[in-house]
Design a protein around this motif. Structure first.
Motif, PDB file in Angstrom:
ATOM      1  N   GLU A  46      62.375  32.512  48.315  1.00 28.00           N
ATOM      2  CA  GLU A  46      61.332  33.534  48.205  1.00 28.00           C
ATOM      3  C   GLU A  46      61.015  33.873  46.748  1.00 28.00           C
ATOM      4  OE1 GLU A  46      60.373  38.030  49.853  1.00 28.00           O
ATOM      5  OE2 GLU A  46      62.066  36.905  50.670  1.00 28.00           O
ATOM      6  N   GLU A  47      62.015  33.899  45.895  1.00 35.87           N
ATOM      7  CA  GLU A  47      61.788  34.221  44.479  1.00 35.87           C
ATOM      8  C   GLU A  47      60.876  33.187  43.820  1.00 35.87           C
ATOM      9  OE1 GLU A  47      65.111  33.683  45.624  1.00 35.87           O
ATOM     10  OE2 GLU A  47      65.191  35.768  46.265  1.00 35.87           O
ATOM     11  N   ILE A  48      61.022  31.916  44.174  1.00 35.64           N
ATOM     12  CA  ILE A  48      60.181  30.847  43.615  1.00 35.64           C
ATOM     13  C   ILE A  48      58.766  30.963  44.161  1.00 35.64           C
ATOM     14  CG2 ILE A  48      59.887  28.353  43.407  1.00 35.64           C
ATOM     15  CD1 ILE A  48      62.322  29.431  41.885  1.00 35.64           C
ATOM     16  N   ILE A  49      58.641  31.315  45.428  1.00 30.65           N
ATOM     17  CA  ILE A  49      57.314  31.525  46.024  1.00 30.65           C
ATOM     18  C   ILE A  49      56.618  32.685  45.315  1.00 30.65           C
ATOM     19  CG2 ILE A  49      56.068  32.139  48.125  1.00 30.65           C
ATOM     20  CD1 ILE A  49      58.463  30.840  49.666  1.00 30.65           C
ATOM     21  N   ASP A  50      57.350  33.764  45.105  1.00 27.53           N
ATOM     22  CA  ASP A  50      56.786  34.915  44.386  1.00 27.53           C
ATOM     23  C   ASP A  50      56.322  34.502  42.989  1.00 27.53           C
ATOM     24  OD1 ASP A  50      57.283  36.548  46.572  1.00 27.53           O
ATOM     25  OD2 ASP A  50      59.124  37.399  45.724  1.00 27.53           O
ATOM     26  N   SER A  51      57.111  33.686  42.307  1.00 26.58           N
ATOM     27  CA  SER A  51      56.741  33.213  40.968  1.00 26.58           C
ATOM     28  C   SER A  51      55.469  32.365  41.020  1.00 26.58           C
ATOM     29  CB  SER A  51      57.870  32.387  40.348  1.00 26.58           C
ATOM     30  OG  SER A  51      58.978  33.196  40.091  1.00 26.58           O
ATOM     31  N   ILE A 100      53.044  32.605  43.134  1.00 26.80           N
ATOM     32  CA  ILE A 100      51.911  33.508  43.358  1.00 26.80           C
ATOM     33  C   ILE A 100      51.543  34.233  42.068  1.00 26.80           C
ATOM     34  CG2 ILE A 100      51.180  35.594  44.583  1.00 26.80           C
ATOM     35  CD1 ILE A 100      52.820  34.480  46.998  1.00 26.80           C
ATOM     36  N   VAL A 101      52.524  34.740  41.359  1.00 25.57           N
ATOM     37  CA  VAL A 101      52.263  35.450  40.104  1.00 25.57           C
ATOM     38  C   VAL A 101      51.631  34.505  39.081  1.00 25.57           C
ATOM     39  CG1 VAL A 101      53.367  36.587  38.137  1.00 25.57           C
ATOM     40  CG2 VAL A 101      54.023  37.209  40.464  1.00 25.57           C
ATOM     41  N   ASN A 161      49.760  32.073  39.550  1.00 25.19           N
ATOM     42  CA  ASN A 161      48.404  31.678  39.937  1.00 25.19           C
ATOM     43  C   ASN A 161      47.458  32.858  40.138  1.00 25.19           C
ATOM     44  OD1 ASN A 161      48.261  28.603  40.361  1.00 25.19           O
ATOM     45  ND2 ASN A 161      50.253  29.199  41.170  1.00 25.19           N
ATOM     46  N   ASN A 162      47.913  34.052  39.801  1.00 29.37           N
ATOM     47  CA  ASN A 162      47.073  35.247  39.951  1.00 29.37           C
ATOM     48  C   ASN A 162      45.732  35.108  39.240  1.00 29.37           C
ATOM     49  OD1 ASN A 162      48.616  36.826  41.633  1.00 29.37           O
ATOM     50  ND2 ASN A 162      49.562  37.989  39.993  1.00 29.37           N
ATOM     51  N   ASP A 163      45.745  34.584  38.039  1.00 30.87           N
ATOM     52  CA  ASP A 163      44.502  34.461  37.265  1.00 30.87           C
ATOM     53  C   ASP A 163      43.552  33.429  37.869  1.00 30.87           C
ATOM     54  OD1 ASP A 163      45.368  36.391  35.522  1.00 30.87           O
ATOM     55  OD2 ASP A 163      46.103  34.963  34.031  1.00 30.87           O
ATOM     56  N   ARG A 164      44.088  32.392  38.455  1.00 32.67           N
ATOM     57  CA  ARG A 164      43.252  31.343  39.045  1.00 32.67           C
ATOM     58  C   ARG A 164      42.634  31.774  40.366  1.00 32.67           C
ATOM     59  NH1 ARG A 164      46.267  27.076  40.573  1.00 32.67           N
ATOM     60  NH2 ARG A 164      44.366  25.945  41.008  1.00 32.67           N
ATOM     61  N   PHE A 165      43.317  32.666  41.074  1.00 35.84           N
ATOM     62  CA  PHE A 165      42.837  33.143  42.377  1.00 35.84           C
ATOM     63  C   PHE A 165      42.711  34.663  42.336  1.00 35.84           C
ATOM     64  CE2 PHE A 165      44.720  29.036  43.312  1.00 35.84           C
ATOM     65  CZ  PHE A 165      43.723  28.460  44.075  1.00 35.84           C
ATOM     66  N   SER A 166      41.683  35.107  41.681  1.00 33.03           N
ATOM     67  CA  SER A 166      41.453  36.542  41.522  1.00 33.03           C
ATOM     68  C   SER A 166      40.049  36.883  41.997  1.00 33.03           C
ATOM     69  CB  SER A 166      41.604  36.934  40.052  1.00 33.03           C
ATOM     70  OG  SER A 166      40.556  36.374  39.291  1.00 33.03           O
ATOM     71  N   GLU A 167      39.756  38.144  42.011  1.00 36.51           N
ATOM     72  CA  GLU A 167      38.414  38.593  42.384  1.00 36.51           C
ATOM     73  C   GLU A 167      37.359  37.982  41.460  1.00 36.51           C
ATOM     74  OE1 GLU A 167      35.990  42.824  42.775  1.00 36.51           O
ATOM     75  OE2 GLU A 167      38.171  42.835  42.714  1.00 36.51           O
ATOM     76  N   GLU A 168      37.705  37.835  40.196  1.00 37.85           N
ATOM     77  CA  GLU A 168      36.760  37.292  39.227  1.00 37.85           C
ATOM     78  C   GLU A 168      36.503  35.797  39.409  1.00 37.85           C
ATOM     79  OE1 GLU A 168      39.483  39.148  38.226  1.00 37.85           O
ATOM     80  OE2 GLU A 168      38.334  41.002  38.057  1.00 37.85           O
ATOM     81  N   THR A 169      37.492  35.060  39.896  1.00 39.93           N
ATOM     82  CA  THR A 169      37.333  33.610  40.038  1.00 39.93           C
ATOM     83  C   THR A 169      36.934  33.186  41.450  1.00 39.93           C
ATOM     84  OG1 THR A 169      39.671  33.258  40.563  1.00 39.93           O
ATOM     85  CG2 THR A 169      39.034  33.164  38.221  1.00 39.93           C
ATOM     86  N   TYR A 170      36.902  34.153  42.355  1.00 37.28           N
ATOM     87  CA  TYR A 170      36.595  33.854  43.759  1.00 37.28           C
ATOM     88  C   TYR A 170      35.152  33.361  43.901  1.00 37.28           C
ATOM     89  CZ  TYR A 170      36.344  34.355  48.814  1.00 37.28           C
ATOM     90  OH  TYR A 170      36.191  34.108  50.155  1.00 37.28           O
ATOM     91  N   GLU A 217      46.781  25.097  48.289  1.00 35.69           N
ATOM     92  CA  GLU A 217      47.711  24.934  47.167  1.00 35.69           C
ATOM     93  C   GLU A 217      49.093  25.494  47.494  1.00 35.69           C
ATOM     94  OE1 GLU A 217      46.550  25.612  43.169  1.00 35.69           O
ATOM     95  OE2 GLU A 217      44.469  25.023  43.550  1.00 35.69           O
ATOM     96  N   LEU A 218      49.125  26.638  48.162  1.00 38.88           N
ATOM     97  CA  LEU A 218      50.411  27.227  48.513  1.00 38.88           C
ATOM     98  C   LEU A 218      51.143  26.361  49.533  1.00 38.88           C
ATOM     99  CD1 LEU A 218      52.455  29.516  48.265  1.00 38.88           C
ATOM    100  CD2 LEU A 218      51.181  30.721  50.053  1.00 38.88           C
ATOM    101  N   VAL A 219      50.449  25.891  50.557  1.00 39.73           N
ATOM    102  CA  VAL A 219      51.079  25.024  51.557  1.00 39.73           C
ATOM    103  C   VAL A 219      51.592  23.744  50.893  1.00 39.73           C
ATOM    104  CG1 VAL A 219      50.607  23.556  53.567  1.00 39.73           C
ATOM    105  CG2 VAL A 219      49.871  25.937  53.560  1.00 39.73           C
ATOM    106  N   PHE A 220      50.809  23.177  49.975  1.00 40.39           N
ATOM    107  CA  PHE A 220      51.258  21.963  49.286  1.00 40.39           C
ATOM    108  C   PHE A 220      52.502  22.251  48.449  1.00 40.39           C
ATOM    109  CE2 PHE A 220      51.292  18.738  45.968  1.00 40.39           C
ATOM    110  CZ  PHE A 220      51.258  17.597  46.754  1.00 40.39           C
TER     111      PHE A 220
END
Length: 69
Positions: free
Chosen positions: A16-21, A23-24, A26-35, A48-51
Motif C-alpha cells: 500500500e505504501e508503494i501504491i500511495d507513492s 499516486i502522489v 502522479n498527482n501533477d499528471r492527473f489533476s484538475e488542470e491536466t484533465y 496506468e495504475l492497473v499497469f
C-alpha cells in the motif's frame, strides 16, 4: 447499483505504501488542470495504475470510449 460488467485485472503484491507513492508522484499528471474529457481522463489514470499494479492494461474498449460517436 449493479455493475454492467466486471473485468478482473489481475492481482498485485505491491504494498500500500508503494501504491500511495505512485499516486502522489502522479498527482501533477492527473489533476484538475491536466484533465481532458477525451484525451486524458480517469480511464487513462486507471490504465496506468492497473499497469503499475499488475502489468495488465484495462480493456481497449474502455480507453477508446471517447472515440465512439
Amino acid at each position: 447499483m449493479v455493475p454492467f460488467k466486471i473485468d478482473p485485472m489481475g492481482e498485485t503484491e505491491v504494498p500500500e505504501e508503494i501504491i500511495d507513492s505512485f499516486i502522489v508522484e502522479n498527482n501533477d499528471r492527473f489533476s484538475e488542470e491536466t484533465y481532458d474529457l477525451l484525451k486524458h481522463n480517469c480511464n487513462n489514470f486507471s490504465d496506468e495504475l492497473v499497469f503499475f499494479l499488475t502489468s495488465n492494461h484495462i480493456p481497449a474498449e474502455i480507453l477508446d470510449l471517447p472515440n465512439v460517436y
